[in-house]
Scaffold this active site. Structure first.
Site, mmCIF file in Angstrom:
data_model
loop_
_atom_site.group_PDB
_atom_site.id
_atom_site.type_symbol
_atom_site.label_atom_id
_atom_site.label_comp_id
_atom_site.label_asym_id
_atom_site.label_seq_id
_atom_site.Cartn_x
_atom_site.Cartn_y
_atom_site.Cartn_z
ATOM 1 N N HIS A 174 1.022 -1.206 -0.066
ATOM 2 C CA HIS A 174 0.008 -0.115 0.096
ATOM 3 C C HIS A 174 0.933 1.181 0.024
ATOM 4 O O HIS A 174 1.418 1.632 1.157
ATOM 5 C CB HIS A 174 -0.773 -0.229 1.371
ATOM 6 N N HIS A 176 3.044 14.613 0.890
ATOM 7 C CA HIS A 176 2.440 15.795 0.470
ATOM 8 C C HIS A 176 3.564 16.728 0.766
ATOM 9 O O HIS A 176 4.306 16.994 1.616
ATOM 10 C CB HIS A 176 1.293 16.195 1.276
ATOM 11 N N HIS A 199 -10.285 1.230 1.973
ATOM 12 C CA HIS A 199 -10.156 2.299 3.059
ATOM 13 C C HIS A 199 -11.362 2.136 4.008
ATOM 14 O O HIS A 199 -12.428 2.766 3.723
ATOM 15 C CB HIS A 199 -9.933 3.581 2.529
ATOM 16 N N LYS A 218 -9.672 -0.701 -5.303
ATOM 17 C CA LYS A 218 -9.711 0.241 -4.188
ATOM 18 C C LYS A 218 -11.076 0.862 -3.990
ATOM 19 O O LYS A 218 -11.368 1.591 -4.834
ATOM 20 C CB LYS A 218 -8.442 0.929 -4.127
ATOM 21 N N ASN A 255 -5.436 6.680 -6.104
ATOM 22 C CA ASN A 255 -5.817 7.930 -5.726
ATOM 23 C C ASN A 255 -5.078 9.426 -6.389
ATOM 24 O O ASN A 255 -5.003 10.094 -5.681
ATOM 25 C CB ASN A 255 -6.295 8.175 -4.479
ATOM 26 N N HIS A 304 1.437 5.263 -1.810
ATOM 27 C CA HIS A 304 1.094 6.358 -2.651
ATOM 28 C C HIS A 304 2.381 6.799 -3.576
ATOM 29 O O HIS A 304 3.200 7.562 -2.933
ATOM 30 C CB HIS A 304 0.382 7.504 -2.260
ATOM 31 N N ASP A 333 1.270 2.880 3.372
ATOM 32 C CA ASP A 333 0.581 3.876 3.187
ATOM 33 C C ASP A 333 1.329 5.136 3.387
ATOM 34 O O ASP A 333 1.002 6.429 3.661
ATOM 35 C CB ASP A 333 -0.726 4.091 4.350
ATOM 36 N N ALA A 357 -4.109 15.101 4.918
ATOM 37 C CA ALA A 357 -3.889 13.938 5.539
ATOM 38 C C ALA A 357 -2.832 12.885 4.673
ATOM 39 O O ALA A 357 -3.021 12.651 3.612
ATOM 40 C CB ALA A 357 -5.122 12.762 5.722
ATOM 41 N N ARG A 374 2.117 8.905 -6.218
ATOM 42 C CA ARG A 374 1.604 10.366 -6.778
ATOM 43 C C ARG A 374 2.202 10.215 -8.255
ATOM 44 O O ARG A 374 2.402 9.199 -9.023
ATOM 45 C CB ARG A 374 2.457 11.374 -6.130
ATOM 46 N N HIS A 408 -4.799 -0.362 6.451
ATOM 47 C CA HIS A 408 -4.052 0.521 7.271
ATOM 48 C C HIS A 408 -5.159 0.422 8.587
ATOM 49 O O HIS A 408 -5.662 1.469 9.023
ATOM 50 C CB HIS A 408 -3.847 1.905 6.866
HETATM 51 C C1 NCD Z 1 -3.420 9.119 2.005
HETATM 52 C C2 NCD Z 1 -3.020 9.871 0.687
HETATM 53 O O1 NCD Z 1 -2.431 11.180 1.124
HETATM 54 O O2 NCD Z 1 -3.139 9.786 -0.493
HETATM 55 N N1 NCD Z 1 -3.483 9.769 3.215
HETATM 56 C C3 NCD Z 1 -3.774 9.124 4.228
HETATM 57 O O3 NCD Z 1 -3.931 9.994 5.309
HETATM 58 N N2 NCD Z 1 -3.485 7.974 4.460
HETATM 59 C C4 NCD Z 1 -4.899 8.370 1.509
HETATM 60 C C5 NCD Z 1 -5.122 7.350 2.060
HETATM 61 O O4 NCD Z 1 -4.369 5.995 2.164
HETATM 62 O O5 NCD Z 1 -6.198 6.987 2.953
HETATM 63 ZN ZN ZN Z 2 -2.998 4.976 1.437
HETATM 64 ZN ZN ZN Z 3 -6.539 4.981 2.906
#
Ligand code: NCD
Ligand code: ZN
Ligand code: ZN
Length: 366
Positions: free
Chosen positions: A12, A272, A156, A95, A40, A14, A268, A284, A16, A191
């Site tokens: 899992h 950002h 999620h 997802k 996402n 991200h 996860d 988040a 980007r 998560h």
């Molecule tokens: C994740 C994100 O920034 O894409 N943020 C998070 O707080 N975990 C999205 C997610 O996994 O829920």
């Molecule tokens: Zn995530």
């Molecule tokens: Zn999530």
């Protein structure tokens, strides 16, 4: 002191797009043989064509040592044909983001579609017949298509409309209903943050011959809500689902270090840019990739469970997804180093902290 591990699977992450992707991907490929890439993005990865194009972009940024495993985002408009085509294009998972529960989830599945009756409550977690509150043929047809083509459902698991700390509990009835209604579907509750849900996933896994598993992040093994808001507000520790209590953290650590087949690592890692965290309306997500295996080694070492680290990071997840275990290796050495304050404009987990373990050598899969 040294630990040798199989290369890990981050199930899992991200990554980007564009410049951010190129900045963060090397931190994943330095230790991972594979990673499950979350969909996402903006716009989301939602079709076979998206999967093909995004895989190309991601693989380029990761380099040859780390294979991206692709996912699609299930939208209210997703059809069984879209699922089957995405599966043919190589997507291993779909997802579900409940609408509005996390970063880039506004186009997710609305709470009413996911909700079941009776609603879940602390006292009513025993198996009992549940009905979809407002059944959506389109959504249920998608789950059916996923079950038929062997696509894993990643959740999620937070229910819209519940208070922030109870959203995971509020999702429990829905997961029970999905497991019951789709007896061949494989489900990952991503998560997990509460002891209660961790225990439930473990039990359901035993009851369903391992059809459900949980991922746990390094940060939820390390922090509680007190670290985020107990003193000063710590925006770089803000993520969804929000970190819970010390008792929850204890249960998560016990589960992660148990070696049970129903739990494995999904970092996860969710970068950002600093200004999107330190502002009036902060995003988040915690960027953990630069310290992923180092932080986990400290958690497992503190428990006296270093011997179980590899099961969590490199075996249980591969087994669940039906993949061969990685053959490449990484070597961690007990040698202190200071985690950088910023990596590609993002403040990583443990920024400025001294970490005890360091990755000294890595070999890619042969
Ligand atoms: C994740 C994100 O920034 O894409 N943020 C998070 O707080 N975990 C999205 C997610 O996994 O829920
Ligand atoms: Zn995530
Ligand atoms: Zn999530």
């Amino acid at each position: 002191m040294e630990i040798n591990l199989r290369r890990i699977d981050d199930l899992h992450v991200h990554l980007r797009q564009g410049e951010m992707l190129r900045a963060v991907a090397p931190y994943t490929s330095r230790v991972c043989g594979r990673c499950l890439v979350m969909p996402n993005t903006t716009p989301p990865i939602a079709t076979a064509d998206d999967v093909i194009a995004y895989r190309r972009e991601v693989a380029d940024a990761l380099g040859p040592g780390c294979e991206p495993l692709m996912t699609i985002k299930i939208l209210p408009t997703t059809t069984p044909d879209v699922i089957l085509a995405a599966r043919r294009a190589g997507a291993v998972a779909g997802k579900v983001y409940p609408a509005g529960m996390t970063t880039n989830s506004e186009d997710g599945i609305p709470g009413e579609v996911l909700a079941v009756e009776p609603p879940f409550g602390y006292a009513s977690y025993l198996p009992e017949p549940r009905r979809w509150k407002s059944p959506s043929r389109a959504f249920l047809d998608c789950l059916s298509a996923m079950q038929d083509c062997g696509m894993v459902l990643c959740l999620h698991g937070e229910m819209p409309g519940f208070p922030v700390l109870n959203r995971e509990l509020g999702f429990m009835g829905t997961v029970a209903k999905i497991l019951g209604d789709f007896p061949r579907l494989k489900v990952v509750w991503e998560h997990v943050t509460t002891g209660f849900v961790a225990e439930r996933v473990r039990l359901w896994s035993d009851q369903t011959r391992g059809r459900i598993a949980a991922t746990i992040t390094p940060h939820h093994l390390l922090i509680t809500m007190d670290d985020v808001i107990g003193d000063k507000l710590m925006p770089h520790l803000f993520c969804k689902p929000f970190a819970k209590t010390i008792e929850d953290r204890r249960k998560l650590v016990e589960f992660a270090t148990s070696g049970h087949p129903s739990v494995f690592m999904g970092s996860d890692s969710a970068p950002h840019e600093r200004h999107r965290k330190e502002c009036d309306c902060g995003c988040a997500g915690i960027f953990s990739a630069p310290v992923l295996i180092e932080a986990l080694a400290e958690v497992f070492e503190a428990e006296g469970k270093l011997a179980r680290l590899q099961a969590f990071t490199s075996e249980r997840g591969a087994d669940f997804y039906g993949l061969p275990r990685n053959t490449g290796t990484i070597t961690l050495v007990r040698r202190e180093w200071t985690v950088p304050e910023s990596v590609g404009g993002v403040v990583p987990l443990w920024a400025g902290k001294t970490a005890a373990w360091r990755v000294e050598e890595a070999e890619v899969n042969s």
